[in-house]
Design a protein around this motif. Structure first.
Motif, PDB file in Angstrom:
ATOM      1  N   ASP A 127       1.026  -1.218  -0.094  1.00  0.00           N
ATOM      2  CA  ASP A 127      -0.134   0.206  -0.033  1.00  0.00           C
ATOM      3  C   ASP A 127       0.715   1.278  -0.467  1.00  0.00           C
ATOM      4  O   ASP A 127       0.582   2.620   0.139  1.00  0.00           O
ATOM      5  CB  ASP A 127      -1.103   0.053   0.949  1.00  0.00           C
ATOM      6  CG  ASP A 127      -2.029  -1.461   1.151  1.00  0.00           C
ATOM      7  OD1 ASP A 127      -2.468  -1.375   0.120  1.00  0.00           O
ATOM      8  OD2 ASP A 127      -2.577  -1.090   2.234  1.00  0.00           O
ATOM      9  N   LEU A 128       2.051   0.783   1.029  1.00  0.00           N
ATOM     10  CA  LEU A 128       2.891   2.469   0.295  1.00  0.00           C
ATOM     11  C   LEU A 128       4.169   2.220  -0.389  1.00  0.00           C
ATOM     12  O   LEU A 128       4.875   4.031  -0.841  1.00  0.00           O
ATOM     13  CB  LEU A 128       3.323   2.057   1.658  1.00  0.00           C
ATOM     14  CG  LEU A 128       2.273   2.541   2.630  1.00  0.00           C
ATOM     15  CD1 LEU A 128       2.541   3.353   4.206  1.00  0.00           C
ATOM     16  CD2 LEU A 128       1.511   4.380   2.874  1.00  0.00           C
ATOM     17  N   LEU A 129       4.002   1.170  -1.542  1.00  0.00           N
ATOM     18  CA  LEU A 129       5.278   1.373  -2.547  1.00  0.00           C
ATOM     19  C   LEU A 129       4.531   2.201  -3.307  1.00  0.00           C
ATOM     20  O   LEU A 129       6.470   3.838  -3.469  1.00  0.00           O
ATOM     21  CB  LEU A 129       5.195   0.155  -3.339  1.00  0.00           C
ATOM     22  CG  LEU A 129       5.428  -1.008  -2.864  1.00  0.00           C
ATOM     23  CD1 LEU A 129       5.078  -2.033  -3.588  1.00  0.00           C
ATOM     24  CD2 LEU A 129       7.336  -0.844  -2.192  1.00  0.00           C
ATOM     25  N   PRO A 130       3.624   3.240  -3.028  1.00  0.00           N
ATOM     26  CA  PRO A 130       4.260   4.051  -4.022  1.00  0.00           C
ATOM     27  C   PRO A 130       4.275   5.429  -3.579  1.00  0.00           C
ATOM     28  O   PRO A 130       4.919   6.760  -4.359  1.00  0.00           O
ATOM     29  CB  PRO A 130       2.638   4.932  -3.867  1.00  0.00           C
ATOM     30  CG  PRO A 130       1.752   3.197  -4.477  1.00  0.00           C
ATOM     31  CD  PRO A 130       2.897   2.623  -3.587  1.00  0.00           C
ATOM     32  N   VAL A 131       4.341   5.351  -2.367  1.00  0.00           N
ATOM     33  CA  VAL A 131       5.143   6.252  -1.448  1.00  0.00           C
ATOM     34  C   VAL A 131       6.463   6.001  -1.736  1.00  0.00           C
ATOM     35  O   VAL A 131       7.654   7.645  -2.138  1.00  0.00           O
ATOM     36  CB  VAL A 131       4.859   6.801  -0.401  1.00  0.00           C
ATOM     37  CG1 VAL A 131       5.379   7.685   0.150  1.00  0.00           C
ATOM     38  CG2 VAL A 131       3.174   6.974   0.087  1.00  0.00           C
ATOM     39  N   ALA A 132       7.241   5.279  -0.764  1.00  0.00           N
ATOM     40  CA  ALA A 132       8.334   5.280  -1.401  1.00  0.00           C
ATOM     41  C   ALA A 132       8.637   4.715  -2.567  1.00  0.00           C
ATOM     42  O   ALA A 132      10.209   5.708  -2.397  1.00  0.00           O
ATOM     43  CB  ALA A 132       8.579   3.435  -0.653  1.00  0.00           C
ATOM     44  N   SER A 133       8.945   4.884  -3.565  1.00  0.00           N
ATOM     45  CA  SER A 133       8.817   5.171  -4.544  1.00  0.00           C
ATOM     46  C   SER A 133       9.131   6.537  -4.917  1.00  0.00           C
ATOM     47  O   SER A 133      10.206   6.623  -6.485  1.00  0.00           O
ATOM     48  CB  SER A 133       8.201   4.392  -5.655  1.00  0.00           C
ATOM     49  OG  SER A 133       7.075   5.446  -6.113  1.00  0.00           O
ATOM     50  N   ARG A 134       8.363   7.745  -4.630  1.00  0.00           N
ATOM     51  CA  ARG A 134       8.497   9.163  -4.969  1.00  0.00           C
ATOM     52  C   ARG A 134       9.606   9.234  -4.295  1.00  0.00           C
ATOM     53  O   ARG A 134      10.122  10.955  -4.604  1.00  0.00           O
ATOM     54  CB  ARG A 134       7.067   9.734  -4.742  1.00  0.00           C
ATOM     55  CG  ARG A 134       6.329   9.280  -5.715  1.00  0.00           C
ATOM     56  CD  ARG A 134       5.239   9.267  -5.309  1.00  0.00           C
ATOM     57  NE  ARG A 134       4.021   9.624  -6.546  1.00  0.00           N
ATOM     58  CZ  ARG A 134       4.207   8.243  -6.917  1.00  0.00           C
ATOM     59  NH1 ARG A 134       4.004   7.090  -7.087  1.00  0.00           N
ATOM     60  NH2 ARG A 134       2.715   8.104  -7.988  1.00  0.00           N
ATOM     61  N   ILE A 135      10.498   8.727  -3.046  1.00  0.00           N
ATOM     62  CA  ILE A 135      11.478   9.679  -2.172  1.00  0.00           C
ATOM     63  C   ILE A 135      12.414   9.522  -3.130  1.00  0.00           C
ATOM     64  O   ILE A 135      13.499   9.033  -3.992  1.00  0.00           O
ATOM     65  CB  ILE A 135      11.853   8.648  -1.076  1.00  0.00           C
ATOM     66  CG1 ILE A 135      10.977   8.523  -0.662  1.00  0.00           C
ATOM     67  CG2 ILE A 135      12.806   9.107  -0.380  1.00  0.00           C
ATOM     68  CD1 ILE A 135      10.431   6.881   1.060  1.00  0.00           C
ATOM     69  N   ARG A 136      12.572  11.394  -3.365  1.00  0.00           N
ATOM     70  CA  ARG A 136      14.052  11.862  -4.320  1.00  0.00           C
ATOM     71  C   ARG A 136      14.910  11.948  -3.247  1.00  0.00           C
ATOM     72  O   ARG A 136      16.566  12.161  -4.149  1.00  0.00           O
ATOM     73  CB  ARG A 136      14.019  12.825  -5.160  1.00  0.00           C
ATOM     74  CG  ARG A 136      12.267  12.696  -5.942  1.00  0.00           C
ATOM     75  CD  ARG A 136      12.019  13.783  -6.752  1.00  0.00           C
ATOM     76  NE  ARG A 136      13.557  14.401  -7.630  1.00  0.00           N
ATOM     77  CZ  ARG A 136      13.153  15.224  -7.872  1.00  0.00           C
ATOM     78  NH1 ARG A 136      12.009  15.738  -7.690  1.00  0.00           N
ATOM     79  NH2 ARG A 136      14.412  15.815  -8.412  1.00  0.00           N
ATOM     80  N   VAL A 137      15.007  12.457  -2.166  1.00  0.00           N
ATOM     81  CA  VAL A 137      16.463  12.587  -1.149  1.00  0.00           C
ATOM     82  C   VAL A 137      16.213  12.461  -0.077  1.00  0.00           C
ATOM     83  O   VAL A 137      15.211  12.433   0.998  1.00  0.00           O
ATOM     84  CB  VAL A 137      16.416  14.636  -0.396  1.00  0.00           C
ATOM     85  CG1 VAL A 137      18.038  14.592  -0.525  1.00  0.00           C
ATOM     86  CG2 VAL A 137      16.487  15.257  -2.292  1.00  0.00           C
ATOM     87  N   ARG A 138      17.277  11.441   0.975  1.00  0.00           N
ATOM     88  CA  ARG A 138      17.281  10.791   2.077  1.00  0.00           C
ATOM     89  C   ARG A 138      18.320  11.352   3.014  1.00  0.00           C
ATOM     90  O   ARG A 138      19.202  11.980   2.458  1.00  0.00           O
ATOM     91  CB  ARG A 138      17.854   9.249   2.181  1.00  0.00           C
ATOM     92  CG  ARG A 138      16.810   8.553   0.421  1.00  0.00           C
ATOM     93  CD  ARG A 138      17.060   7.028   0.574  1.00  0.00           C
ATOM     94  NE  ARG A 138      15.937   6.408  -0.363  1.00  0.00           N
ATOM     95  CZ  ARG A 138      15.291   5.764   0.311  1.00  0.00           C
ATOM     96  NH1 ARG A 138      14.876   5.588   1.627  1.00  0.00           N
ATOM     97  NH2 ARG A 138      14.340   5.201  -0.952  1.00  0.00           N
ATOM     98  N   LEU A 139      18.276  11.572   4.130  1.00  0.00           N
ATOM     99  CA  LEU A 139      19.241  11.694   4.758  1.00  0.00           C
ATOM    100  C   LEU A 139      19.407  10.749   6.353  1.00  0.00           C
ATOM    101  O   LEU A 139      17.797  10.654   7.008  1.00  0.00           O
ATOM    102  CB  LEU A 139      18.896  12.438   5.521  1.00  0.00           C
ATOM    103  CG  LEU A 139      19.561  13.012   6.900  1.00  0.00           C
ATOM    104  CD1 LEU A 139      20.995  13.421   6.859  1.00  0.00           C
ATOM    105  CD2 LEU A 139      19.228  14.516   7.665  1.00  0.00           C
TER     106      LEU A 139
END
Length: 276
Positions: A179-191
């Motif tokens: 259900d949250l893969l569409p959100v995870a796939s949109r992450i462009r910057v990580r800290l």
């Protein structure tokens, strides 16, 4: 206690409490790099992710980021304070953050008004508004999905909002769910914040004491001992240091030294042997 600290040690504020002025917070190199990356993201929109175990500096990093973005021309920043809200309350808080009067019982109208507000901002400034969500692991899946839909337009080809999600390992674990893969796939910057080395913790101690106006409050050997025994955790380090400060103030000691450390933290038998 605050008045006694000021009188005894000439401190501007308690350096071991989390409410230090944001401009005086210690900044790791990776946090500075993340802020620089976010300058680009607010131009294009999209999702960013801040992760780390409790005590690794997420809240301080988010304060630094919010201040950094707020000082960029034309960037509007909102900080969501109730990530656990259901969808109606989520819309209420978004309306409050971005100055839009919403009717939570008419979600479609709220959806349109919020998106139009953000689109108008984008068209006039070329910057996306930024929404920062701390403790995002508490957000219901439906709310995260709603946020994803709110943040994009033109058949998902254009981002109209910059979203920073921050949380512990439970958040990254949740992102593996379908259900949250569409959100995870949109992450462009990580800290990703990890436990700090003793030298980094020692640097933090030097920094906060300097900023608070009393760099000689602690003896060098105590600072080194604290850095070695805090298990890489900033929150543990700050708690131990504050315990020493409170006890030193109670005794009206001129400085926090190794003898006080042993009396406060070491087992009684060991403390008496080492101090003799």
């Amino acid at each position: 206690m605050n008045h006694k600290l000021l009188a005894l040690y000439g401190l501007k504020w308690n350096p071991f409490l989390p409410d230090m002025p944001v401009e005086t917070l210690w900044r790791a190199d990776k946090t500075d790099h993340f802020c620089w990356r976010m300058e680009s993201l607010v131009r294009d929109g999209g999702f960013a992710l801040v992760t780390g175990d409790p005590g690794t500096g997420k809240s301080a990093s988010l304060r630094i980021l919010a201040d950094h973005l707020a000082n960029q021309p034309d960037v509007s920043v909102g900080v969501l304070t109730r990530p656990q809200s259901n969808i109606p309350d989520f819309y209420r808080e978004l309306g409050d953050l971005f100055g839009v009067e919403l009717s939570p019982h008419n979600r479609w109208a709220g959806y349109k008004v919020l998106r139009q507000t953000w689109l108008t901002h984008v068209e006039s400034t070329r910057f996306r508004p930024a929404l920062i969500v701390d403790e995002a692991q508490e957000m219901p899946t439906k709310v995260l999905s709603e946020l994803r839909l709110l943040a994009s337009s033109e058949v998902d080809s254009r981002s109209i909002l910059t979203v920073v999600l921050a949380g512990d390992s439970r958040l990254t674990h949740r992102f593996r769910a379908d259900d949250l893969l569409p959100v995870a796939s949109r992450i462009r910057v990580r800290l990703n914040l990890d436990y700090l080395s003793p030298s980094e913790l020692l640097d933090w101690l030097h920094h906060v004491l300097e900023q608070a106006g009393q760099p000689n409050l602690m003896a060098a050997d105590v600072m080194s001992t604290l850095s070695q025994h805090a298990a890489g955790n900033l929150r543990v380090l700050a708690t131990m240091a504050n315990d020493l400060l409170v006890e030193a103030a109670r005794r009206e000691l001129p400085q926090i030294d190794q003898k006080l450390y042993l009396e406060v933290f070491a087992p009684p038998g060991r403390a008496s042997r080492e101090s003799s």
